[in-house]
Design a protein around this motif. Structure first.
Motif, PDB file in Angstrom:
ATOM      1  N   ALA A   1       7.495  27.989   1.744  1.00 50.09           N
ATOM      2  CA  ALA A   1       6.918  26.865   2.478  1.00 50.09           C
ATOM      3  C   ALA A   1       5.488  27.147   2.928  1.00 50.09           C
ATOM      4  CB  ALA A   1       7.792  26.527   3.680  1.00 50.09           C
ATOM      5  N   VAL A   2       5.262  28.319   3.520  1.00 45.49           N
ATOM      6  CA  VAL A   2       3.922  28.609   4.029  1.00 45.49           C
ATOM      7  C   VAL A   2       2.936  28.773   2.879  1.00 45.49           C
ATOM      8  CG1 VAL A   2       4.124  31.143   4.145  1.00 45.49           C
ATOM      9  CG2 VAL A   2       2.637  29.943   5.747  1.00 45.49           C
TER      10      VAL A   2
ATOM     11  N   LYS B   1      -1.648  27.073  -0.645  1.00 43.02           N
ATOM     12  CA  LYS B   1      -2.217  26.908  -1.982  1.00 43.02           C
ATOM     13  C   LYS B   1      -2.799  25.515  -2.215  1.00 43.02           C
ATOM     14  CE  LYS B   1       2.157  26.182  -4.513  1.00 43.02           C
ATOM     15  NZ  LYS B   1       3.116  26.829  -5.436  1.00 43.02           N
ATOM     16  N   ARG B   2      -2.557  24.592  -1.299  1.00 42.09           N
ATOM     17  CA  ARG B   2      -3.235  23.298  -1.395  1.00 42.09           C
ATOM     18  C   ARG B   2      -4.750  23.471  -1.304  1.00 42.09           C
ATOM     19  NH1 ARG B   2       0.555  19.307  -1.015  1.00 42.09           N
ATOM     20  NH2 ARG B   2       2.553  19.916  -0.055  1.00 42.09           N
TER      21      ARG B   2
ATOM     22  N   VAL C   1      -9.022  32.144  -5.649  1.00 44.10           N
ATOM     23  CA  VAL C   1      -8.007  32.917  -6.362  1.00 44.10           C
ATOM     24  C   VAL C   1      -8.656  34.087  -7.087  1.00 44.10           C
ATOM     25  CG1 VAL C   1      -6.326  32.877  -8.243  1.00 44.10           C
ATOM     26  CG2 VAL C   1      -6.432  30.965  -6.631  1.00 44.10           C
ATOM     27  N   ARG C   2      -9.756  33.817  -7.742  1.00 41.98           N
ATOM     28  CA  ARG C   2     -10.431  34.861  -8.510  1.00 41.98           C
ATOM     29  C   ARG C   2     -10.889  36.003  -7.612  1.00 41.98           C
ATOM     30  NH1 ARG C   2     -14.634  31.979 -11.112  1.00 41.98           N
ATOM     31  NH2 ARG C   2     -15.868  32.402  -9.253  1.00 41.98           N
TER      32      ARG C   2
ATOM     33  N   HIS D   1       1.805  36.360 -12.548  1.00 41.98           N
ATOM     34  CA  HIS D   1       2.546  35.103 -12.511  1.00 41.98           C
ATOM     35  C   HIS D   1       1.843  34.081 -11.601  1.00 41.98           C
ATOM     36  CE1 HIS D   1       6.585  36.734 -14.033  1.00 41.98           C
ATOM     37  NE2 HIS D   1       5.836  37.809 -13.907  1.00 41.98           N
ATOM     38  N   PRO D   2       0.775  33.431 -12.051  1.00 41.68           N
ATOM     39  CA  PRO D   2       0.156  32.397 -11.219  1.00 41.68           C
ATOM     40  C   PRO D   2       1.013  31.135 -11.161  1.00 41.68           C
ATOM     41  CG  PRO D   2      -0.888  32.461 -13.365  1.00 41.68           C
ATOM     42  CD  PRO D   2       0.061  33.621 -13.326  1.00 41.68           C
ATOM     43  N   ASP D   3       1.067  30.525  -9.979  1.00 49.81           N
ATOM     44  CA  ASP D   3       1.818  29.285  -9.809  1.00 49.81           C
ATOM     45  C   ASP D   3       1.213  28.165 -10.647  1.00 49.81           C
ATOM     46  OD1 ASP D   3       3.181  30.743  -7.929  1.00 49.81           O
ATOM     47  OD2 ASP D   3       3.036  29.230  -6.345  1.00 49.81           O
TER      48      ASP D   3
END
Length: 436
Positions: A81-82, A87-88, A95-96, A117-119
């Motif tokens: 959840a957090v 990630k919004r 990310v990079r 494993h990126p979302d």
């Protein structure tokens, strides 16, 4: 003439040190006191040399988020959840930048291959994948980066995710990922698995699924191992499927567990244990005899299941620890898995080297033997069985025969002053730095 020779390298405890010659980035000869002279030589002086470490399951896109927001209750649901909220706000640049910090740590700690494993979901889109595709090129020659398109939020419960998975693979992702437990019911979980295998077949890539991440198998959504084994056999994907976590295996009765492990072995499905995360999130509802939920490594070995371990998450809501150091994770796994003695510790080390290489598809071109890439780590210890125990410095890290990181240390031991003279000092010099 070789480009590089490593002199007096300890590659096994039951044999004398050897020299390792490297030409064009590959090992060309191994033997005692090789006569070849090279422009560059490293005197290992009897220190252990191992193949480059392989991180077979890491979430680079979500690393180092702990300073932004902590897990509110320490549970898996809380972590999901957090992180969904955080990630919004992800950008390709954010990310990079975080992933780059972890890659630098990993290289310094002797890792030469990472499966990340990126979302991939309607919340974050393909920002994580795009960031890692850029980093794969930026770090080429220092570390190999495999990219798993990972549907953390589910596929059926997050409409639009399936097409995002396909688009990830079109852009260059290497593996079709899954998160089987994150659907509404067993039927949806099985459909999730089927869809992941369908996408993998469409693009000709392996499968890597987060499965069985619970304290026990009372919720059947966390008991997908047998179904995944059956799908693997039906689709001819033996040797190309990996399952992460597998924590509920430890909660099965021994007979049922043995049957499941036999099915995994027969189907050629590998398991990647993620002890730092699983120990942290497991047993949160228990008040007495708290369950820890680490996959039963010794039983996996006995059943013939290819088994590795990895860091999973680094300093975020899922795992608020870590330095991208696989040897630290290996020692933790040994401590929590009742694994000890030279045979066990050597096998744990193999889980981060030869076994992990099999899982990510490197086995034919990996190891310490003539013909394979010279991805090597020189460790500041002189016995292979002591590698995990000694927590040794990574004196040299080589990628394709090129030094990409070095570590030296300074330690001074100040002895109690003698009455007839000044204190004596023993010193060992040390500085750690990556090599660009």
């Amino acid at each position: 003439m070789p480009d590089l020779v490593l002199r007096r390298a300890r590659i096994a405890d039951d044999m004398l040190p050897v020299d390792i010659a490297v030409t064009g980035g590959r090992i060309t000869e191994i033997g005692p006191e090789l006569p070849d002279v090279a422009p560059e030589e490293i005197d290992c002086a009897g220190r252990v040399v191992i193949p480059g470490l392989v991180e077979s399951h890491v979430h680079l896109d979500k690393a180092l988020l702990d300073r932004e927001r902590a897990n509110p209750d320490g549970t898996l649901a809380g972590a999901i959840a957090v992180t969904a909220e955080l990630k919004r706000e992800f950008t390709v640049e954010s990310v990079r930048d975080r992933a780059r910090r972890v890659l630098d740590l990993a290289i310094g700690n002797g890792t030469t291959v990472i499966r990340a494993h990126p979302d991939v979901d309607p919340i974050v889109g393909l920002r994580g994948v795009d960031a890692l595709l850029e980093l794969r090129e930026e770090y080429r020659g220092r570390i190999d980066l495999q990219i798993v398109a990972f549907p953390q939020e589910g596929i059926l419960r997050a409409p639009g995710t399936l097409e995002l998975l396909r688009e990830s693979l079109r852009r260059g992702a290497d593996v079709a990922g899954g998160c089987a437990y994150n659907e509404a019911d067993v039927a949806a979980c099985r459909r999730h698995v089927d869809l992941v295998f369908d996408v993998a077949a469409e693009f000709g890539v392996p499968v890597d699924i987060h499965a069985d991440f619970a304290d026990d198998a009372t919720d059947p959504r966390f008991a997908m191992a047998d179904y995944i084994a059956a799908v693997t056999e039906r689709t001819g994907m033996s040797g190309r499927v990996a399952l992460g976590h597998m924590t509920s295996l430890a909660g099965l009765d021994p007979v049922r567990r043995a049957d499941t492990l036999a099915r995994l072995a027969a189907a050629g499905v590998a398991v990647v244990s993620l002890p730092a995360t699983d120990m942290h999130l497991g047993g949160r509802a228990d008040t007495v005899n708290v369950r820890r939920g680490v996959a039963p490594v010794r039983e996996l070995w006995a059943a013939g299941v290819t088994t590795a371990y990895s860091s999973n998450n680094i300093r975020n809501a899922f795992t608020p620890y870590g330095n991208a150091d696989l040897l630290d994770i290996g020692l933790f796994l040994a401590q929590t898995g009742h694994l000890s003695g030279a045979a066990d510790l050597n096998r744990v080390l193999a889980m981060a080297t030869t076994e992990a290489a099999r899982i990510v598809g490197l086995a034919p071109d990996y190891g310490i033997r003539p013909g394979v890439p010279a991805d090597l780590v020189v460790l500041s210890t002189r016995r292979v069985a002591d590698v995990l125990l000694d927590r040794p410095d990574r004196a040299y890290v080589l990628k394709a025969g090129r030094i990409v990181a070095r570590t030296t240390t300074v330690r001074q031991l100040h002895h109690v002053p003698r009455v007839d003279g000044p204190p004596t000092v023993e010193a060992r010099r040390a500085v750690a730095h990556p090599c660009g």
